[in-house]
Design an enzyme around this catalytic site. Structure first.
Site, mmCIF file in Angstrom:
data_model
loop_
_atom_site.group_PDB
_atom_site.id
_atom_site.type_symbol
_atom_site.label_atom_id
_atom_site.label_comp_id
_atom_site.label_asym_id
_atom_site.label_seq_id
_atom_site.Cartn_x
_atom_site.Cartn_y
_atom_site.Cartn_z
ATOM 1 N N GLU A 39 0.879 -1.173 0.000
ATOM 2 C CA GLU A 39 0.000 0.000 0.000
ATOM 3 C C GLU A 39 0.919 1.226 0.000
ATOM 4 O O GLU A 39 1.215 1.800 1.024
ATOM 5 C CB GLU A 39 -0.920 -0.026 1.234
ATOM 6 C CG GLU A 39 -2.021 1.034 1.201
ATOM 7 C CD GLU A 39 -1.551 2.397 1.659
ATOM 8 O OE1 GLU A 39 -1.226 3.230 0.795
ATOM 9 O OE2 GLU A 39 -1.511 2.632 2.867
ATOM 10 N N GLU B 154 4.809 11.410 -1.196
ATOM 11 C CA GLU B 154 5.691 10.597 -0.345
ATOM 12 C C GLU B 154 6.615 9.681 -1.148
ATOM 13 O O GLU B 154 7.562 9.130 -0.602
ATOM 14 C CB GLU B 154 4.916 9.775 0.693
ATOM 15 C CG GLU B 154 4.187 10.623 1.709
ATOM 16 C CD GLU B 154 3.504 9.803 2.787
ATOM 17 O OE1 GLU B 154 3.573 10.206 3.956
ATOM 18 O OE2 GLU B 154 2.921 8.747 2.451
#
Length: 217
Positions: free
Chosen positions: A4, A13
Site C-alpha cells: 500500500e 511521499e
C-alpha cells in the site's frame, strides 16, 4: 509483491520508488504486483460556499474589517494544496487522466518521478472555477478498482485541492485547457513541485500557478 504505497494524489511521499526497486530485485519472472495498475485524475471544481465564507471572515475578524489581508491569504492558499474531501456536485467537468501506469510489473522508475500532461475539458455548467481536484484509482486485480474520486466512497487519502488565487468565470460547454507538471522536490523527493497552467477557450490570458505538495499542506 503487495504494498500500500499510494499517497495523496497517488505519488506524494514517493513510496512507489522503493516498491519498484524491490520489484526489480526480488520479483520472479511472471510474478504479480498488487496493486497492478494506477491512474491519476484531475478535474476543475467550484466551491462558492467556501469562497463566500472566506470573504465574510476577512470582512469581520472579531469586529474588525481586515479585507485588505484577503489577497495575501488567497495567495498563500493558492500556493499550498489542501488535502480535503470535495463533494462530487462541485466538480464542473469530466476528469482528465494525467497519468496511467498501465503495468506496475514492468513500468520504469523514471516514469513515476516526473510527469507532464495536457488536459482539455468541457464545463458542464456556467460557474466560477475555483481550482482543480486531484485524486487516483488503482486496479487491485483485473477488473477490481479502488477509486478515491469525489463520487466514490470517501477514503483516508481524501482529495488534493489546488486552489486558484482568483476564480475564473467559465461558461457552460466552454473548454478548459491546460497542462499539469509534477517533479520531485530537489531537497526532499518525498514531496512534489506542481505547476498547473490553464485557460478557457473563450479568451483571456493563460494562468500559471505553482504549488508545493509537501508535509505542510
Amino acid at each position: 509483491i503487495v504494498s500500500e504505497w499510494m499517497g495523496c494524489f497517488l505519488l506524494y511521499e514517493s513510496m512507489l520508488d522503493s516498491v519498484l526497486r524491490a520489484r526489480d530485485r526480488w520479483l520472479k519472472p511472471g510474478g504479480s504486483m498488487l496493486p497492478r495498475r494506477a491512474q491519476m485524475w484531475l478535474a476543475p471544481f467550484r466551491d462558492e460556499e467556501a469562497a463566500e465564507e472566506q470573504k465574510a471572515f476577512w470582512a469581520d475578524v472579531h469586529g474588525i474589517d481586515m479585507s485588505c489581508l484577503a489577497p495575501i491569504a488567497r495567495a498563500e492558499l493558492a500556493r499550498r494544496p489542501e488535502v480535503e474531501l470535495l463533494l462530487a456536485q462541485n466538480v464542473i467537468s469530466s476528469p482528465s487522466c494525467v497519468l496511467d501506469i498501465g503495468d506496475l510489473a514492468s513500468c520504469d522508475l523514471s516514469d513515476c518521478q516526473s510527469l507532464c500532461a495536457s488536459f482539455d475539458l468541457s464545463s458542464h455548467v456556467r460557474a466560477e472555477l475555483h481550482g482543480f481536484v486531484g485524486y487516483f484509482a488503482v486496479e487491485l486485480v483485473p477488473g477490481q478498482w479502488l477509486s478515491t474520486a469525489p463520487d466514490a466512497e470517501p477514503t483516508h487519502w481524501r482529495h488534493v485541492l489546488f486552489h486558484c488565487e482568483l476564480p475564473l468565470p467559465v461558461q457552460q460547454d466552454e473548454r478548459i485547457r491546460g497542462r499539469l507538471t509534477m517533479t520531485q522536490a530537489t531537497q526532499n523527493p518525498r514531496c512534489w513541485d506542481v505547476v498547473i497552467s490553464f485557460g478557457v477557450s473563450g479568451g483571456g490570458e493563460e494562468r500559471t500557478q505553482r504549488y508545493e505538495l509537501d508535509v505542510r499542506c
